[in-house]
Structure formats: C-alpha cells, structure tokens
Scaffold this motif. Structure first.
Motif, PDB file in Angstrom:
ATOM      1  N   GLY A  30       0.823  -1.209   0.000  1.00  0.00           N
ATOM      2  CA  GLY A  30       0.000   0.000   0.000  1.00  0.00           C
ATOM      3  C   GLY A  30       0.854   1.255   0.000  1.00  0.00           C
ATOM      4  N   GLU A  53       2.379  -1.125  -4.545  1.00  0.00           N
ATOM      5  CA  GLU A  53       1.110  -0.403  -4.583  1.00  0.00           C
ATOM      6  C   GLU A  53       0.275  -0.990  -5.738  1.00  0.00           C
ATOM      7  OE1 GLU A  53      -0.911   1.971  -3.143  1.00  0.00           O
ATOM      8  OE2 GLU A  53      -2.109   1.674  -4.958  1.00  0.00           O
ATOM      9  N   GLU A  56      -1.597   3.436  -8.193  1.00  0.00           N
ATOM     10  CA  GLU A  56      -0.450   4.342  -8.251  1.00  0.00           C
ATOM     11  C   GLU A  56      -0.229   4.927  -6.862  1.00  0.00           C
ATOM     12  OE1 GLU A  56      -1.275   7.156 -11.324  1.00  0.00           O
ATOM     13  OE2 GLU A  56      -0.873   5.683 -12.900  1.00  0.00           O
ATOM     14  N   SER A  59      -2.842   7.242  -4.732  1.00  0.00           N
ATOM     15  CA  SER A  59      -3.998   7.489  -5.614  1.00  0.00           C
ATOM     16  C   SER A  59      -5.344   7.258  -4.924  1.00  0.00           C
ATOM     17  CB  SER A  59      -3.894   6.592  -6.852  1.00  0.00           C
ATOM     18  OG  SER A  59      -3.800   5.237  -6.459  1.00  0.00           O
ATOM     19  N   LYS A  68      -6.482  18.667   6.324  1.00  0.00           N
ATOM     20  CA  LYS A  68      -6.377  19.361   7.612  1.00  0.00           C
ATOM     21  C   LYS A  68      -5.483  18.512   8.513  1.00  0.00           C
ATOM     22  CE  LYS A  68     -11.019  21.307   7.925  1.00  0.00           C
ATOM     23  NZ  LYS A  68     -12.301  21.177   8.636  1.00  0.00           N
ATOM     24  N   THR A 183       1.021  -3.182  -8.800  1.00  0.00           N
ATOM     25  CA  THR A 183       1.432  -4.493  -8.304  1.00  0.00           C
ATOM     26  C   THR A 183       0.546  -4.820  -7.108  1.00  0.00           C
ATOM     27  OG1 THR A 183       3.680  -4.057  -9.054  1.00  0.00           O
ATOM     28  CG2 THR A 183       3.410  -5.799  -7.399  1.00  0.00           C
ATOM     29  N   LYS A 184      -0.510  -5.541  -7.391  1.00  0.00           N
ATOM     30  CA  LYS A 184      -1.495  -5.807  -6.343  1.00  0.00           C
ATOM     31  C   LYS A 184      -1.196  -7.131  -5.658  1.00  0.00           C
ATOM     32  CE  LYS A 184      -6.220  -4.790  -6.192  1.00  0.00           C
ATOM     33  NZ  LYS A 184      -7.520  -4.771  -6.794  1.00  0.00           N
ATOM     34  N   ILE A 217      -6.478  -6.349   4.145  1.00  0.00           N
ATOM     35  CA  ILE A 217      -6.976  -7.187   3.041  1.00  0.00           C
ATOM     36  C   ILE A 217      -7.023  -8.675   3.367  1.00  0.00           C
ATOM     37  CG2 ILE A 217      -6.491  -5.649   1.099  1.00  0.00           C
ATOM     38  CD1 ILE A 217      -3.774  -7.097   0.814  1.00  0.00           C
ATOM     39  N   LEU A 235     -16.764  15.629  -1.378  1.00  0.00           N
ATOM     40  CA  LEU A 235     -15.967  16.848  -1.204  1.00  0.00           C
ATOM     41  C   LEU A 235     -16.211  17.704  -2.437  1.00  0.00           C
ATOM     42  CD1 LEU A 235     -14.040  14.236  -0.196  1.00  0.00           C
ATOM     43  CD2 LEU A 235     -12.633  16.133   0.557  1.00  0.00           C
ATOM     44  N   VAL A 266     -16.728  19.470   2.854  1.00  0.00           N
ATOM     45  CA  VAL A 266     -16.963  18.025   2.985  1.00  0.00           C
ATOM     46  C   VAL A 266     -18.338  17.851   3.607  1.00  0.00           C
ATOM     47  CG1 VAL A 266     -16.148  15.849   3.953  1.00  0.00           C
ATOM     48  CG2 VAL A 266     -14.505  17.667   3.465  1.00  0.00           C
ATOM     49  N   ILE A 323      -3.714  11.885   8.621  1.00  0.00           N
ATOM     50  CA  ILE A 323      -2.394  12.518   8.468  1.00  0.00           C
ATOM     51  C   ILE A 323      -1.555  12.262   9.720  1.00  0.00           C
ATOM     52  CG2 ILE A 323      -1.136  14.664   8.028  1.00  0.00           C
ATOM     53  CD1 ILE A 323      -3.665  15.709   6.611  1.00  0.00           C
ATOM     54  N   ILE A 456     -10.254  -7.651  -2.944  1.00  0.00           N
ATOM     55  CA  ILE A 456      -9.008  -7.539  -3.707  1.00  0.00           C
ATOM     56  C   ILE A 456      -9.304  -7.828  -5.177  1.00  0.00           C
ATOM     57  CG2 ILE A 456      -6.659  -8.386  -3.965  1.00  0.00           C
ATOM     58  CD1 ILE A 456      -6.703  -9.387  -1.131  1.00  0.00           C
TER      59      ILE A 456
HETATM   60  C1  LIG Z   1     -14.038  12.807   3.475  1.00  0.00           C
HETATM   61  C2  LIG Z   1     -12.716  12.553   4.144  1.00  0.00           C
HETATM   62  C3  LIG Z   1     -11.874  13.609   4.436  1.00  0.00           C
HETATM   63  C4  LIG Z   1     -10.682  13.381   5.113  1.00  0.00           C
HETATM   64  N1  LIG Z   1      -9.896  14.456   5.428  1.00  0.00           N
HETATM   65  C5  LIG Z   1      -8.832  14.264   6.235  1.00  0.00           C
HETATM   66  C6  LIG Z   1      -8.091  15.369   6.723  1.00  0.00           C
HETATM   67  O1  LIG Z   1      -8.386  16.527   6.424  1.00  0.00           O
HETATM   68  N2  LIG Z   1      -7.063  15.123   7.566  1.00  0.00           N
HETATM   69  C7  LIG Z   1      -6.705  13.868   7.934  1.00  0.00           C
HETATM   70  O2  LIG Z   1      -5.790  13.712   8.744  1.00  0.00           O
HETATM   71  N3  LIG Z   1      -7.361  12.776   7.435  1.00  0.00           N
HETATM   72  C8  LIG Z   1      -8.412  12.949   6.607  1.00  0.00           C
HETATM   73  N4  LIG Z   1      -9.101  11.865   6.130  1.00  0.00           N
HETATM   74  C9  LIG Z   1      -8.617  10.490   6.414  1.00  0.00           C
HETATM   75  C10 LIG Z   1      -7.560  10.038   5.402  1.00  0.00           C
HETATM   76  O3  LIG Z   1      -8.005  10.270   4.084  1.00  0.00           O
HETATM   77  C11 LIG Z   1      -7.243   8.541   5.561  1.00  0.00           C
HETATM   78  O4  LIG Z   1      -7.256   8.158   6.906  1.00  0.00           O
HETATM   79  C12 LIG Z   1      -5.836   8.239   5.021  1.00  0.00           C
HETATM   80  O5  LIG Z   1      -5.729   8.736   3.718  1.00  0.00           O
HETATM   81  C13 LIG Z   1      -5.570   6.745   5.023  1.00  0.00           C
HETATM   82  O6  LIG Z   1      -4.290   6.554   4.466  1.00  0.00           O
HETATM   83  P1  LIG Z   1      -3.824   5.087   4.052  1.00  0.00           P
HETATM   84  O7  LIG Z   1      -2.471   5.172   3.512  1.00  0.00           O
HETATM   85  O8  LIG Z   1      -4.052   4.180   5.201  1.00  0.00           O
HETATM   86  O9  LIG Z   1      -4.871   4.657   2.910  1.00  0.00           O
HETATM   87  P2  LIG Z   1      -4.818   4.945   1.329  1.00  0.00           P
HETATM   88  O10 LIG Z   1      -4.391   6.303   1.025  1.00  0.00           O
HETATM   89  O11 LIG Z   1      -6.145   4.508   0.804  1.00  0.00           O
HETATM   90  O12 LIG Z   1      -3.700   3.963   0.830  1.00  0.00           O
HETATM   91  C14 LIG Z   1      -3.867   2.554   0.796  1.00  0.00           C
HETATM   92  C15 LIG Z   1      -3.213   2.068  -0.488  1.00  0.00           C
HETATM   93  O13 LIG Z   1      -3.177   0.641  -0.482  1.00  0.00           O
HETATM   94  C16 LIG Z   1      -3.330   0.200  -1.813  1.00  0.00           C
HETATM   95  N5  LIG Z   1      -3.779  -1.190  -1.810  1.00  0.00           N
HETATM   96  C17 LIG Z   1      -4.977  -1.671  -1.377  1.00  0.00           C
HETATM   97  N6  LIG Z   1      -5.024  -3.009  -1.548  1.00  0.00           N
HETATM   98  C18 LIG Z   1      -3.828  -3.371  -2.081  1.00  0.00           C
HETATM   99  C19 LIG Z   1      -3.270  -4.628  -2.482  1.00  0.00           C
HETATM  100  N7  LIG Z   1      -3.964  -5.772  -2.386  1.00  0.00           N
HETATM  101  N8  LIG Z   1      -2.013  -4.656  -3.006  1.00  0.00           N
HETATM  102  C20 LIG Z   1      -1.296  -3.492  -3.140  1.00  0.00           C
HETATM  103  N9  LIG Z   1      -1.793  -2.278  -2.777  1.00  0.00           N
HETATM  104  C21 LIG Z   1      -3.037  -2.218  -2.256  1.00  0.00           C
HETATM  105  C22 LIG Z   1      -4.383   1.156  -2.391  1.00  0.00           C
HETATM  106  O14 LIG Z   1      -4.326   1.179  -3.806  1.00  0.00           O
HETATM  107  C23 LIG Z   1      -4.007   2.476  -1.730  1.00  0.00           C
HETATM  108  O15 LIG Z   1      -3.191   3.278  -2.563  1.00  0.00           O
HETATM  109  C24 LIG Z   1     -10.300  12.062   5.452  1.00  0.00           C
HETATM  110  C25 LIG Z   1     -11.136  11.003   5.131  1.00  0.00           C
HETATM  111  C26 LIG Z   1     -12.346  11.229   4.498  1.00  0.00           C
HETATM  112  C27 LIG Z   1     -13.248  10.074   4.207  1.00  0.00           C
END
Ligand SMILES: Cc1cc2nc3c(=O)[nH]c(=O)nc-3n(C[C@H](O)[C@H](O)[C@H](O)COP(=O)(O)OP(=O)(O)OC[C@H]3O[C@@H](n4cnc5c(N)ncnc54)[C@H](O)[C@@H]3O)c2cc1C
Length: 475
Positions: A30, A53, A56, A59, A68, A183-184, A217, A235, A266, A323, A456
């Motif tokens: 990820g 990932e 991308e 993404s 924020k 690359t999933k 997953i 949003l 939002v 964040i 998946i």
């Molecule tokens: C409306 C909204 C507004 C938000 N605003 C804020 C904010 O202002 N401030 C804040 O702190 N947070 C905010 N958040 C929360 C924030 O967006 C998420 O908590 C954060 O982006 C999660 O990051 P992550 O890396 O865990 O997930 P992601 O960014 O989703 O990354 C996970 C990655 O894993 C990859 N992946 C999934 N399955 C597989 C697989 N089998 N093999 C390989 N890759 C895989 C996906 O493609 C993806 O790129 C908001 C959320 C929402 C819903």
C-alpha cells in the motif's frame, strides 16, 4: 477513481510494475500515507525495504482527503473517553500532538513544498455543544491556546497542507526503497517463518510484512471486518466565501477549508452501501469523494496483524484523521520492527476487546450483513432493463438470476453482484455510478473492477451487449 483537485495540480513520480520474483526484508503493501510513512521511518535502517502499490502511489484515500492536519479531534476524543477512559483519550491526544510536531519537522528538514500553513481551526456543534465542553474540560490546562464559547472551540495552532504535494515530497526521500506500482498483492501464506505473497504473476518473499492498505486485506484469523466500518463523503469546491477552517462535530458532519481561491467543503457522510443524498449546491466547481475506516471503539488499530506473530503489521481505523495517524503508524511499526517495542504499542493494540462497544457495533454490522446476504437475495425488485436511462445501473432479478446491470452509451454491462470479499450483495450508487458492498464497504465500477477494498479481486463481467445487438433480449 475520479481525480481530486490535489491530484490534478501535482503528479507524483511513476514507478514500474513488479516483473520478477523478489526477496526483501520488509514488504510494505500500500502506497498511501501509511505505507509511505512506514517506508520513511524505515528507509535508513539496516533492512532492505520494498513497497508495492496496487494502483499508483497516493492514488486512493490519501489524495482525496481535505488536508487538515489536526492533533485535536473532539468527537474521537469523546468516543475514546467513553469506550476506555480519560487517561486513554489523553494518551491518544499526546500521540497525535507529537505526530503533528514531528510532521512539521519532516516538512522543514526535507524542504517539502506542500503549501503547509498554520492556522486556527473552529470546531462547533449545534446538536451537542456539551460534548465539545467535555473535551474542552478534559484538555484545559494542557493547551493554553484553546478557547471555548457556547458551542465552539477555537484551537490554535493546527495546520493544513496539500496532501499530494506532501506525498510527492516523501516519495523523493525514499531513494533506497524499492517501489513498484500496479502491483497488487492477491494472497499471503507463511512458509518456514517467511511470508510469501503472490501478485498474480510473481512472488514476493519477506521477513516482515506491513499491511498498509487502509482496510486490511487478509480476513483470517484476525477478522478486522468485525471491528470497523467504512464511511464515505462528498468533497466539493466553490468560489471562496470564507477563509475560516471549520468542522461541525454533529452527526451530520460538515467540514471546510480554503485552497487557492476556493473553499473545499466536505458533507453527505454515509455508510458505504447506503444511498447518497443529492448534493444541491448551485455554484460547485468540482466534486470528488473519499472514504475511510471507522473503528468501533474510537481508537485506530496499529501493531501486530495477528496475535502471536510479531513479523506482520497492520495500521487501520483512522476515523478520518489519517495525516497524524499515518505518522503515528509509521513510527510505531518501524519501532516494533527495529526495537521490538514502542511507547504507544498498548494504546493502539489491534487485538484489544471492549465487550460493550464492540457488542453494540457488532450487532449493527451483523444486521446490515444479514440484510445484504439474505433479505436482498430474496427481495430483488425487477427492473425493465430495456427502458433504463443511459449512464444508469441497477441490481435486479433477470430470469431468476441476480445481475448488476449498467447502461453506458447504449451498451449494457453486467456481472453477478456478489462481493468478492465475503459474498454480500452489492448495491448500486447512482451518485457515483458504482456498485457498493453494504457490509464492509468495497466498491466496484460497472465492469466489476474493484475500486476500493477490502475486496481484492474484481468480479468478472459476464454480459456485455448493445441495444443494437440481436441478442439484446437475452439480457
Ligand atoms: C471525506 C474525508 C476527508 C478526510 N480528510 C482528512 C483530513 O483533512 N485530515 C486527515 O488527517 N485525514 C483525513 N481523512 C482520512 C484520510 O483520508 C485517511 O485516513 C488516510 O488517507 C488513510 O491513508 P492510508 O495510507 O491508510 O490509505 P490509502 O491512502 O487509501 O492507501 C492505501 C493504499 O493501499 C493500496 N492497496 C490496497 N489493496 C492493495 C493490495 N492488495 N495490493 C497493493 N496495494 C493495495 C491502495 O491502492 C491504496 O493506494 C479524510 C477522510 C475522508 C473520508
């Protein structure tokens, strides 16, 4: 996935897809904020780090958020206090505050140009101002720059940034990390103390695995799908009317900040799989959506993926505060890998169990699952496919077979609407033209391609025909 404003403004470096079998010390699955922050904190260690990932880098949720940066999260603090104790809520606050400070240092140290700015944020509530007061009372004395008035807390300093520019900057620091996009990871086994992961064509063998996929997953044995649910919001941008950064803490959430000459709003939060209310805004310039995992007891889950295995890790359930939480996760997981212990390990322990909160959340989840698995299978309304509008979809009963049908430019697409995660019946979402799982929140496009996990695998599209085809009636 529809691009956000942030993605249109900034492009992150591209990486190749994995094209051979590899062996690595640490595999991070990820490439959102969580995966990137884990890579950041591990990049200078003795270990060989690989990040894969499925799509991308950056993404998914991390590029669709509001941007924020807040260590002060009133409704989360209130929930944690209620589920656990005031002390636990205060530790959560402290870990977020430390993450905020450390994140600002990372931006400065690496000269990351991400439009970071420090500003006051206004948290208000119309329905439950007493909840804000409870949180204010809990923190009064520890933060001198917090002000409470009737139904509002003004908190300073908090921050905002452009999340895609930030991820771009972090990626540029990861020279010694091997990164593969498109690359999933499809499955995982453990053979003689080593993790073996398949990505379709290729195998990755690793000593340590970090599952940074937002929604975990791998289902068993830890069953994260019983510990959280997913919410999704709209949003949208309008011309700028107000520069104040606000967050309404009521159930019907509303959040706003400014970007360039716009306001970013939002709203319309719903459980994934529930119908979206129409977004009636006359002057909106651009719209996109985002979703996140909500833990049932208010605390994120960061630590060992399965009880008893200290070589595989998870970070999830950020309750829309990704964040600071991805920062906490990167630090905590890297410390567990490098030192085998971390200050906040017990706080974010993924295998904790709170009988009362877990039981009520579990009953709600069980009801939704039962409805999606049983009732929806029996009571499917029949739709007159021939008179469907263009760009519309439905889940219907066609000659006693359940089908997801979508009409696009006179072509009909169809597939069996059974989620590839755990078999719930998908629902059509007309606002985004997607098919969604009401049990665990996976999403699919009209060809059955998976857009958001925990699913998946995509669902094979079984019917593609056109209005002009002679076999149209077979639909
Ligand atoms: C409306 C909204 C507004 C938000 N605003 C804020 C904010 O202002 N401030 C804040 O702190 N947070 C905010 N958040 C929360 C924030 O967006 C998420 O908590 C954060 O982006 C999660 O990051 P992550 O890396 O865990 O997930 P992601 O960014 O989703 O990354 C996970 C990655 O894993 C990859 N992946 C999934 N399955 C597989 C697989 N089998 N093999 C390989 N890759 C895989 C996906 O493609 C993806 O790129 C908001 C959320 C929402 C819903």
């Amino acid at each position: 996935m529809k691009e956000s404003y942030w993605q249109q403004k900034t492009k992150i470096k591209k990486f190749p897809a994995l094209d051979h079998d590899i062996e690595t010390d640490v595999l991070i699955i990820g490439g959102g904020l969580t995966g990137l922050m884990c890579a950041y904190f591990l990049k200078d260690s003795q270990y060989h780090i690989t990040l894969v990932e499925g799509d991308e880098i950056g993404s998914h949720s991390s590029s669709h958020m509001t941007g924020k940066i807040s260590y002060f999260q009133p409704s989360v603090l209130k929930n944690i206090k209620q589920s656990f104790s005031e002390l636990t809520a205060l530790r959560y606050f402290k870990s977020n505050l430390e993450a905020y400070i450390s994140l600002v240092e990372i931006i400065e140290k690496n000269n990351i140009q991400c439009d970071f700015s420090v500003n006051p944020h206004y948290f208000y509530s119309v329905d439950k101002p007493q909840d804000l007061k409870t949180v204010y009372d809990m923190l009064e004395g520890s933060i001198s720059t917090m002000e409470f008035t009737t139904n509002q807390i003004k908190m300073f300093p908090l921050g905002t940034f452009d999340p895609v520019k930030y991820m771009k900057g972090i990626v540029e620091t990861l020279d010694n990390v091997n990164i593969y996009e498109h690359t999933k990871v499809l499955n995982h086994t453990k053979i003689q103390h080593k993790h073996v992961l398949k990505t379709g064509q290729h195998r990755i063998t690793a000593k340590y695995v970090v599952v940074a996929t937002r929604y975990p997953i791998f289902n068993f044995p830890s069953m994260y799908f019983l510990k959280m649910h997913q919410v999704r919001s709209a949003l949208f941008l309008t011309p700028q009317r107000d520069r104040r950064i606000v967050l309404c803490e009521d159930d019907d959430i509303y959040s706003r900040r400014n970007i360039d000459h716009y306001n970013l709003h939002v709203t319309n939060e719903r459980l994934v799989g529930d119908k979206e209310k129409p977004l009636r805004v006359y002057d909106k310039i651009q719209t996109w959506h985002n979703q996140d995992c909500i833990s049932h007891d208010g605390l994120p889950m960061i630590g060992y993926y399965d009880k008893g295995d200290c070589t595989m890790f998870v970070a999830t359930g950020y309750n829309k505060w990704g964040i600071t939480m991805s920062h906490v996760a990167g630090k905590l997981i890297s410390e567990l890998i490098l030192n085998k212990e971390s200050e906040y390990q017990d706080l974010y322990e993924p295998h904790r169990f709170k009988p009362i909160t877990s039981a009520s959340a579990f009953s709600r989840l069980a009801l939704r699952t039962m409805k999606a698995e049983i009732v929806d299978r029996i009571v499917l309304k029949k739709v007159d496919i021939e008179n469907m509008d263009n760009h519309s979809g439905t889940v219907t009963d066609l000659d006693d077979t359940m089908v997801a049908v979508y009409k696009e430019n006179g072509h009909y697409y169809g597939f069996v609407p059974v989620c590839s995660h755990l078999g719930c019946i998908l629902k059509y979402n007309s606002a985004e033209h997607t098919f969604e799982c009401p049990c665990h929140g996976s999403r699919f496009d009209y060809t059955g391609k998976v857009l958001d996990g925990p699913a998946i695998e995509s669902i094979e599209s079984t019917i593609v025909t056109s209005e002009d085809d002679n076999n149209e009636k077979e639909l």
